[in-house]
Design a protein around this motif. Structure first.
Motif, PDB file in Angstrom:
ATOM      1  N   ASN A  44       0.517  -1.128  -0.005  1.00 35.98           N
ATOM      2  CA  ASN A  44       0.082  -0.218  -0.096  1.00 35.98           C
ATOM      3  C   ASN A  44       0.688   1.448   0.012  1.00 35.98           C
ATOM      4  O   ASN A  44       1.195   2.652   0.993  1.00 35.98           O
ATOM      5  N   ILE A  45       1.365   0.827  -0.869  1.00 37.76           N
ATOM      6  CA  ILE A  45       2.373   2.674  -1.141  1.00 37.76           C
ATOM      7  C   ILE A  45       1.399   3.742  -1.044  1.00 37.76           C
ATOM      8  O   ILE A  45       0.945   3.277  -2.386  1.00 37.76           O
ATOM      9  N   ASP A  46       1.748   4.948  -1.408  1.00 37.10           N
ATOM     10  CA  ASP A  46       1.102   6.209  -1.240  1.00 37.10           C
ATOM     11  C   ASP A  46       1.182   6.336  -2.794  1.00 37.10           C
ATOM     12  O   ASP A  46       2.367   6.462  -3.180  1.00 37.10           O
ATOM     13  N   ARG A  47       0.274   6.744  -3.430  1.00 35.78           N
ATOM     14  CA  ARG A  47       0.260   7.601  -4.904  1.00 35.78           C
ATOM     15  C   ARG A  47       1.559   8.427  -4.618  1.00 35.78           C
ATOM     16  O   ARG A  47       2.606   8.381  -5.687  1.00 35.78           O
ATOM     17  N   GLN A  48       1.513   9.645  -3.543  1.00 33.84           N
ATOM     18  CA  GLN A  48       2.218  11.213  -3.376  1.00 33.84           C
ATOM     19  C   GLN A  48       4.180   9.982  -3.832  1.00 33.84           C
ATOM     20  O   GLN A  48       4.632  11.027  -4.564  1.00 33.84           O
ATOM     21  N   THR A  49       4.360   9.099  -2.795  1.00 35.86           N
ATOM     22  CA  THR A  49       5.148   8.647  -3.085  1.00 35.86           C
ATOM     23  C   THR A  49       6.098   8.045  -4.103  1.00 35.86           C
ATOM     24  O   THR A  49       6.758   8.487  -4.640  1.00 35.86           O
ATOM     25  N   LEU A  50       5.150   7.955  -4.608  1.00 35.07           N
ATOM     26  CA  LEU A  50       5.496   6.535  -5.765  1.00 35.07           C
ATOM     27  C   LEU A  50       5.359   8.184  -7.288  1.00 35.07           C
ATOM     28  O   LEU A  50       6.682   7.732  -8.085  1.00 35.07           O
ATOM     29  N   ASN A  88      12.915   7.113 -11.266  1.00 31.88           N
ATOM     30  CA  ASN A  88      12.499   6.048 -11.198  1.00 31.88           C
ATOM     31  C   ASN A  88      11.550   4.746 -11.610  1.00 31.88           C
ATOM     32  O   ASN A  88      10.269   5.228 -11.699  1.00 31.88           O
ATOM     33  N   GLU A  89      12.368   4.160 -12.360  1.00 32.55           N
ATOM     34  CA  GLU A  89      11.144   3.507 -13.925  1.00 32.55           C
ATOM     35  C   GLU A  89      10.012   2.399 -12.609  1.00 32.55           C
ATOM     36  O   GLU A  89       9.051   2.114 -13.797  1.00 32.55           O
ATOM     37  N   THR A  90      10.420   1.719 -12.020  1.00 29.74           N
ATOM     38  CA  THR A  90       9.178   0.961 -11.343  1.00 29.74           C
ATOM     39  C   THR A  90       8.246   1.339 -10.474  1.00 29.74           C
ATOM     40  O   THR A  90       7.082   1.231 -11.060  1.00 29.74           O
ATOM     41  N   ALA A  91       8.494   2.581 -10.313  1.00 29.03           N
ATOM     42  CA  ALA A  91       8.009   3.237  -9.823  1.00 29.03           C
ATOM     43  C   ALA A  91       6.563   4.163 -11.190  1.00 29.03           C
ATOM     44  O   ALA A  91       5.337   4.238 -10.115  1.00 29.03           O
ATOM     45  N   LEU A  92       7.476   4.778 -11.762  1.00 33.23           N
ATOM     46  CA  LEU A  92       6.374   5.043 -12.795  1.00 33.23           C
ATOM     47  C   LEU A  92       5.213   3.496 -13.288  1.00 33.23           C
ATOM     48  O   LEU A  92       4.188   4.189 -13.797  1.00 33.23           O
ATOM     49  N   ASP A  93       6.248   2.500 -14.004  1.00 31.76           N
ATOM     50  CA  ASP A  93       5.496   1.506 -13.982  1.00 31.76           C
ATOM     51  C   ASP A  93       4.183   1.163 -13.497  1.00 31.76           C
ATOM     52  O   ASP A  93       2.951   0.811 -13.640  1.00 31.76           O
ATOM     53  N   ARG A  94       3.947   1.826 -12.038  1.00 32.74           N
ATOM     54  CA  ARG A  94       3.388   1.130 -10.336  1.00 32.74           C
ATOM     55  C   ARG A  94       2.150   2.338 -11.077  1.00 32.74           C
ATOM     56  O   ARG A  94       1.421   1.788 -10.291  1.00 32.74           O
ATOM     57  N   LEU A  95       2.553   3.157 -10.582  1.00 33.38           N
ATOM     58  CA  LEU A  95       1.805   4.107 -11.231  1.00 33.38           C
ATOM     59  C   LEU A  95       0.453   3.914 -12.345  1.00 33.38           C
ATOM     60  O   LEU A  95      -0.202   4.242 -11.931  1.00 33.38           O
TER      61      LEU A  95
END
Length: 95
Positions: free
Chosen positions: A5-11, A19-26
């Motif tokens: 449950n990582i928050d969207r703001q952090t992503l 960070n490509e992984t964070a972009l993919d998760r978004l």
């Protein structure tokens, strides 16, 4: 196990830092929510995952214009899918 449950703001902050992984998760979160506007924004930011998800949706809907737009935004597979659909025989017709 890590917190799923990582928050969207952090992503978003991580994605903005490259960070490509964070972009993919978004992109995955936007897809799950059906947020096509956010997916399109992520594609414009260079997210290949967003391109994949948008292409999958557009191909399933037979939306040729959307496939062209996605291809124009730089996701090559959308162009390939567009060509495939354009070359497919119409229903009830033989090749």
């Amino acid at each position: 196990m890590t917190n799923a449950n990582i928050d969207r703001q952090t992503l978003r902050e991580l994605a903005d830092e490259g960070n490509e992984t964070a972009l993919d998760r978004l992109a995955d979160l936007a897809d799950e929510a059906g947020d096509l506007a956010e997916l399109s924004e992520l594609l414009d930011e260079g997210s290949s995952r967003a391109g994949f998800l948008l292409t999958r949706r557009a191909a399933a809907a037979g939306d040729l214009r959307e496939l062209q737009r996605i291809s124009d935004a730089g996701y090559e597979e959308a162009g390939q899918e567009l060509e495939r659909l354009l070359k497919a025989p119409a229903d009830g017709q033989r090749e």
